[in-house]
Design an enzyme around this catalytic site. Structure first.
Site, PDB file in Angstrom:
ATOM      1  CG  ASP A  49      -1.604   1.218   1.524  1.00 29.78           C
ATOM      2  OD1 ASP A  49      -2.416   1.608   0.675  1.00 29.78           O
ATOM      3  OD2 ASP A  49      -1.356   1.845   2.580  1.00 29.78           O
ATOM      4  CG  ASP A  51      -1.737   7.630   0.658  1.00 33.12           C
ATOM      5  OD1 ASP A  51      -0.863   8.458   0.443  1.00 33.12           O
ATOM      6  OD2 ASP A  51      -2.703   7.439  -0.104  1.00 33.12           O
TER       7      ASP A  51
HETATM    8  P1  TMP Z   1      -5.176   4.456   0.427  1.00 38.51           P
HETATM    9  O1  TMP Z   1      -4.169   5.401  -0.172  1.00 38.51           O
HETATM   10  O2  TMP Z   1      -4.779   3.936   1.790  1.00 38.51           O
HETATM   11  O3  TMP Z   1      -5.515   3.355  -0.500  1.00 38.51           O
HETATM   12  O4  TMP Z   1      -6.541   5.329   0.696  1.00 38.51           O
HETATM   13  C1  TMP Z   1      -6.863   6.529   0.097  1.00 38.51           C
HETATM   14  C2  TMP Z   1      -7.289   7.565   1.120  1.00 38.51           C
HETATM   15  O5  TMP Z   1      -7.649   8.780   0.418  1.00 38.51           O
HETATM   16  C3  TMP Z   1      -8.530   7.221   1.951  1.00 38.51           C
HETATM   17  O6  TMP Z   1      -8.183   7.108   3.316  1.00 38.51           O
HETATM   18  C4  TMP Z   1      -9.477   8.408   1.788  1.00 38.51           C
HETATM   19  C5  TMP Z   1      -8.631   9.487   1.157  1.00 38.51           C
HETATM   20  N1  TMP Z   1      -9.334  10.419   0.264  1.00 38.51           N
HETATM   21  C6  TMP Z   1      -9.121  11.794   0.431  1.00 38.51           C
HETATM   22  O7  TMP Z   1      -8.390  12.214   1.332  1.00 38.51           O
HETATM   23  N2  TMP Z   1      -9.734  12.663  -0.428  1.00 38.51           N
HETATM   24  C7  TMP Z   1     -10.556  12.235  -1.450  1.00 38.51           C
HETATM   25  O8  TMP Z   1     -11.085  13.069  -2.214  1.00 38.51           O
HETATM   26  C8  TMP Z   1     -10.775  10.816  -1.588  1.00 38.51           C
HETATM   27  C9  TMP Z   1     -11.673  10.309  -2.685  1.00 38.51           C
HETATM   28  C10 TMP Z   1     -10.132   9.954  -0.727  1.00 38.51           C
END
Ligand code: TMP
Length: 308
Positions: A49, A51
């Site tokens: 992953d 973030d």
């Molecule tokens: P991940 O990078 O762990 O796969 O998750 C993406 C993260 O992005 C999730 O925790 C929600 C966030 N997010 C935002 O901060 N802004 C947005 O506009 C969207 C769609 C998601």
């Protein structure tokens, strides 16, 4: 912190812990390490992953930003609208009381609206580059060394994210200062017009709750577009033949990243960045090894050097 007070009573007698990591069943982990080592580097792949896993959770005392959160469109009205969406949907994302099918529908809705605003607001490549340059985001210490170790042994790394592929690639470009031929990013990918403005997103949306449905996308051939900084050369249909997996994530849902891969052995390493007291039991049951308190990547570097 007295970790012994936090660990589940049901943990195996072979559990181990250091200030930085917890292993609920050290014997089981040792067996997996031995099996992967015996099969050799040619059988191994890493799925990570982005973030909060490759990147730090904290940055200079503040929350490090995600690939979505760091983006500034250069259009305050649209940035504010995306922020409003975050205020509305993020509490839903982290609310354990909402049933998964309902939550998945809402996450689909959030991603759809957010992507729509990026298009409507005319996001440019330039705005992405500037947003990344200004953003509080950093890779964990040891990530470069991990990638170098894996690259030297031709072990592919699939970075799998519900964020934005083009932003993640820019973070790689600006923060790592070099490219890695073994890295492929599977995430929401943008389509730009000739003027460098966002006009669409490619393929099906990947959001936090449907990563598992996209795991097979990782086996698709590499899109060697000129802007791909990593210029991956591995034929990714071959990753299916790499039946040993080291998975890195920071949410229990990240374990779904390996669904659909018919793996023989999987070591799951989890970063538990926050809410340690509340989540350690679940994390130590779900992951083979849990790294605590926004730990650096050195533990994983040590782990992979035991694997090959
Ligand atoms: P991940 O990078 O762990 O796969 O998750 C993406 C993260 O992005 C999730 O925790 C929600 C966030 N997010 C935002 O901060 N802004 C947005 O506009 C969207 C769609 C998601």
């Amino acid at each position: 912190r007295r970790l012994s007070l936090l660990l589940p009573a049901s943990m195996s007698s072979s559990s181990t812990r250091t200030p930085e990591s917890v292993v609920a069943d050290a014997d089981a982990l040792a067996r997996k390490v031995a099996a992967i080592r015996a099969a050799g580097a040619a059988k191994l792949q890493v799925i990570a992953d982005f973030d909060g896993t490759l990147t730090r959770y904290w940055y200079d005392g503040c929350r490090g930003q995600s690939s979505h959160a760091l983006l500034r469109q250069g259009n305050e009205e649209f940035d504010a609208k995306r922020e409003e969406l975050f205020e509305h949907y993020h509490p839903i994302e982290i609310n354990p009381d909402i049933l998964l099918p309902e939550k998945a529908k809402l996450m689909e809705e959030w991603w759809g609206k957010s992507h729509g605003l990026l298009i409507e607001g005319g996001l440019t490549r330039e705005a992405i580059n500037k947003s990344v340059a200004d953003a509080p985001i950093a890779f964990r210490d040891g990530v470069v060394e991990l990638f170098e170790f894996l690259e030297a042994r031709d072990i592919p790394v699939l970075v799998f994210s519900a964020g934005l592929a083009d932003v993640i690639e820019e973070v790689f470009r600006q923060k790592l200062h070099r490219s890695f031929k073994n890295i492929k990013i599977v995430s929401n990918r943008m389509v730009f017009n000739e003027e460098g403005r966002l006009v669409a997103f490619k393929g099906k949306t990947i959001h936090v709750l449907n990563k598992n449905e996209h795991s097979l996308d990782m086996a698709a051939p590499v899109d060697n577009s000129p802007e791909d900084p990593n210029g991956s050369t591995e034929d990714y249909s071959l990753v299916k033949k790499r039946t040993n997996v080291l998975l890195l994530g920071d949410h229990i849902g990240d374990l779904g990243m390996s669904d659909g891969l018919n793996y023989e052995n999987r070591i799951a390493a989890g970063f538990l960045n926050t809410n340690i007291e509340k989540s350690l039991k679940d994390y130590s049951e779900a992951f083979d090894i849990v790294y605590l308190d926004d730990a650096p990547m050195w533990g994983v570097v040590e782990l992979v050097s035991d694997l090959c």
